[in-house]
Design a protein around this motif. Structure first.
Motif, PDB file in Angstrom:
ATOM      1  N   UNK A   9       0.737  -1.293   0.187  1.00 24.76           N
ATOM      2  CA  UNK A   9      -0.141  -0.044  -0.175  1.00 24.76           C
ATOM      3  C   UNK A   9       0.757   0.933  -0.066  1.00 24.76           C
ATOM      4  N   UNK A  10      -0.114   1.911  -0.369  1.00 27.17           N
ATOM      5  CA  UNK A  10       0.644   3.235  -0.843  1.00 27.17           C
ATOM      6  C   UNK A  10      -0.036   4.871   0.734  1.00 27.17           C
ATOM      7  N   UNK A  11       1.113   4.894   0.707  1.00 26.17           N
ATOM      8  CA  UNK A  11       0.457   6.654   1.324  1.00 26.17           C
ATOM      9  C   UNK A  11      -0.808   7.408   0.519  1.00 26.17           C
ATOM     10  N   UNK A  12      -1.891   7.895   0.917  1.00 29.46           N
ATOM     11  CA  UNK A  12      -2.802   8.292   0.443  1.00 29.46           C
ATOM     12  C   UNK A  12      -2.067   9.323   0.295  1.00 29.46           C
ATOM     13  N   UNK A  13      -1.595  10.384   0.814  1.00 35.58           N
ATOM     14  CA  UNK A  13      -1.268  11.928   0.497  1.00 35.58           C
ATOM     15  C   UNK A  13       0.082  12.133   0.127  1.00 35.58           C
ATOM     16  N   UNK A  14       1.023  11.271   0.230  1.00 34.32           N
ATOM     17  CA  UNK A  14       2.163  11.866  -0.511  1.00 34.32           C
ATOM     18  C   UNK A  14       2.969  10.401  -1.582  1.00 34.32           C
ATOM     19  N   UNK A  15       2.339   8.910  -1.312  1.00 36.63           N
ATOM     20  CA  UNK A  15       2.816   8.250  -2.388  1.00 36.63           C
ATOM     21  C   UNK A  15       3.795   6.943  -1.917  1.00 36.63           C
ATOM     22  N   UNK A  16       4.579   7.007  -0.505  1.00 34.97           N
ATOM     23  CA  UNK A  16       5.425   6.723  -0.490  1.00 34.97           C
ATOM     24  C   UNK A  16       4.533   4.909   0.586  1.00 34.97           C
ATOM     25  N   UNK A  17       5.481   4.024   0.249  1.00 38.92           N
ATOM     26  CA  UNK A  17       5.681   3.022   0.111  1.00 38.92           C
ATOM     27  C   UNK A  17       4.869   2.224   2.208  1.00 38.92           C
ATOM     28  N   UNK A  18       3.122   2.554   2.595  1.00 39.14           N
ATOM     29  CA  UNK A  18       3.727   1.731   3.989  1.00 39.14           C
ATOM     30  C   UNK A  18       4.412   1.269   4.576  1.00 39.14           C
ATOM     31  N   UNK A  19       4.359   0.964   5.566  1.00 41.47           N
ATOM     32  CA  UNK A  19       5.284   0.204   6.598  1.00 41.47           C
ATOM     33  C   UNK A  19       3.825  -0.567   7.335  1.00 41.47           C
ATOM     34  N   UNK A  22       2.391   2.313  10.618  1.00 39.80           N
ATOM     35  CA  UNK A  22       1.885   3.493   9.309  1.00 39.80           C
ATOM     36  C   UNK A  22       0.444   3.176   9.392  1.00 39.80           C
ATOM     37  N   UNK A  23      -0.001   1.858   9.292  1.00 43.33           N
ATOM     38  CA  UNK A  23      -1.238   1.187   9.035  1.00 43.33           C
ATOM     39  C   UNK A  23      -1.811   1.067  10.230  1.00 43.33           C
ATOM     40  N   UNK A  24      -1.221   0.382  11.100  1.00 44.33           N
ATOM     41  CA  UNK A  24      -1.865   0.548  12.599  1.00 44.33           C
ATOM     42  C   UNK A  24      -2.022   1.977  13.032  1.00 44.33           C
ATOM     43  N   UNK A  25      -1.286   3.155  13.009  1.00 40.33           N
ATOM     44  CA  UNK A  25      -1.228   4.193  13.097  1.00 40.33           C
ATOM     45  C   UNK A  25      -2.384   4.975  12.584  1.00 40.33           C
ATOM     46  N   UNK A  26      -2.697   4.610  11.078  1.00 42.04           N
ATOM     47  CA  UNK A  26      -3.720   5.069  10.124  1.00 42.04           C
ATOM     48  C   UNK A  26      -4.996   4.713  11.197  1.00 42.04           C
ATOM     49  N   UNK A  27      -4.996   2.967  11.573  1.00 44.19           N
ATOM     50  CA  UNK A  27      -6.127   2.438  12.000  1.00 44.19           C
ATOM     51  C   UNK A  27      -6.508   3.553  13.350  1.00 44.19           C
ATOM     52  N   UNK A  28      -5.298   3.629  13.960  1.00 49.83           N
ATOM     53  CA  UNK A  28      -6.391   3.503  15.549  1.00 49.83           C
ATOM     54  C   UNK A  28      -6.285   5.577  15.396  1.00 49.83           C
ATOM     55  N   UNK A  29      -6.157   5.500  14.335  1.00 51.63           N
ATOM     56  CA  UNK A  29      -6.762   7.629  14.459  1.00 51.63           C
ATOM     57  C   UNK A  29      -7.626   8.199  14.034  1.00 51.63           C
ATOM     58  N   UNK A  30      -8.723   6.238  13.088  1.00 51.28           N
ATOM     59  CA  UNK A  30      -9.125   6.234  12.243  1.00 51.28           C
ATOM     60  C   UNK A  30      -9.347   7.322  11.363  1.00 51.28           C
ATOM     61  N   UNK A  31      -8.336   6.598  10.249  1.00 49.23           N
ATOM     62  CA  UNK A  31      -8.350   7.384   9.038  1.00 49.23           C
ATOM     63  C   UNK A  31      -8.663   6.533   7.710  1.00 49.23           C
ATOM     64  N   UNK A  32     -10.053   6.921   7.050  1.00 49.98           N
ATOM     65  CA  UNK A  32     -10.285   6.679   6.417  1.00 49.98           C
ATOM     66  C   UNK A  32      -9.061   5.417   5.323  1.00 49.98           C
ATOM     67  N   UNK A  33      -8.287   6.273   4.598  1.00 46.18           N
ATOM     68  CA  UNK A  33      -7.353   5.519   3.690  1.00 46.18           C
ATOM     69  C   UNK A  33      -6.488   5.917   4.569  1.00 46.18           C
ATOM     70  N   UNK A  34      -5.205   4.957   4.212  1.00 44.18           N
ATOM     71  CA  UNK A  34      -3.708   5.002   5.525  1.00 44.18           C
ATOM     72  C   UNK A  34      -2.902   6.593   5.108  1.00 44.18           C
ATOM     73  N   UNK A  35      -1.784   6.876   5.784  1.00 44.13           N
ATOM     74  CA  UNK A  35      -1.199   7.838   5.302  1.00 44.13           C
ATOM     75  C   UNK A  35       0.610   7.279   6.412  1.00 44.13           C
ATOM     76  N   UNK A  36       2.071   7.984   5.385  1.00 37.87           N
ATOM     77  CA  UNK A  36       2.250   7.144   6.502  1.00 37.87           C
ATOM     78  C   UNK A  36       2.618   8.150   7.991  1.00 37.87           C
ATOM     79  N   UNK A  37       3.722   7.807   8.443  1.00 36.66           N
ATOM     80  CA  UNK A  37       3.887   8.379   9.874  1.00 36.66           C
ATOM     81  C   UNK A  37       4.114   9.263   9.622  1.00 36.66           C
TER      82      UNK A  37
END
Length: 97
Positions: A9-19, A22-37
């Motif tokens: 997966x890539x960051x929805x904002x900058x396009x970098x590959x997620x680890x 990043x996915x766990x952080x996005x989920x915890x903060x209830x992002x609809x689309x995952x973003x990088x840290x």
């Protein structure tokens, strides 16, 4: 314990590959689309280190020590991670939690 891993997966904002952090952080903060840290920290107008401290203090979660401020693995740990010789523990619950 979870291990840090790169996702397809890539960051929805900058396009970098997620680890996995990043996915766990996005989920915890209830992002609809995952973003990088880095992008999440930028949205909250704080450094990645400050965001990590806040996540540990409020949610009891923290990334592994192998992640740098920009979400990249340290050079020596990257080699170990990809060779599967020494996997890195990631997103370990805080001892105080």
């Amino acid at each position: 314990m979870q291990k840090v891993r790169w996702l397809d997966q890539d960051c929805n904002k900058c396009g970098r590959q997620l680890n996995s952090w990043d996915a766990r952080l996005s989920k915890t903060l209830a992002y609809k689309y995952p973003c990088c840290e880095s992008c999440i920290a930028g949205e909250y107008d704080m450094s990645a280190e400050r965001l990590r401290d806040r996540m540990e203090n409020y949610f009891g979660m923290r990334p592994c020590q192998g992640l740098l401020s920009d979400g990249e693995l340290r050079e020596t740990q990257t080699a170990n991670y990809f060779s599967n010789l020494y996997p890195i523990d990631c997103a370990v619950p805080s001892v105080d939690a």
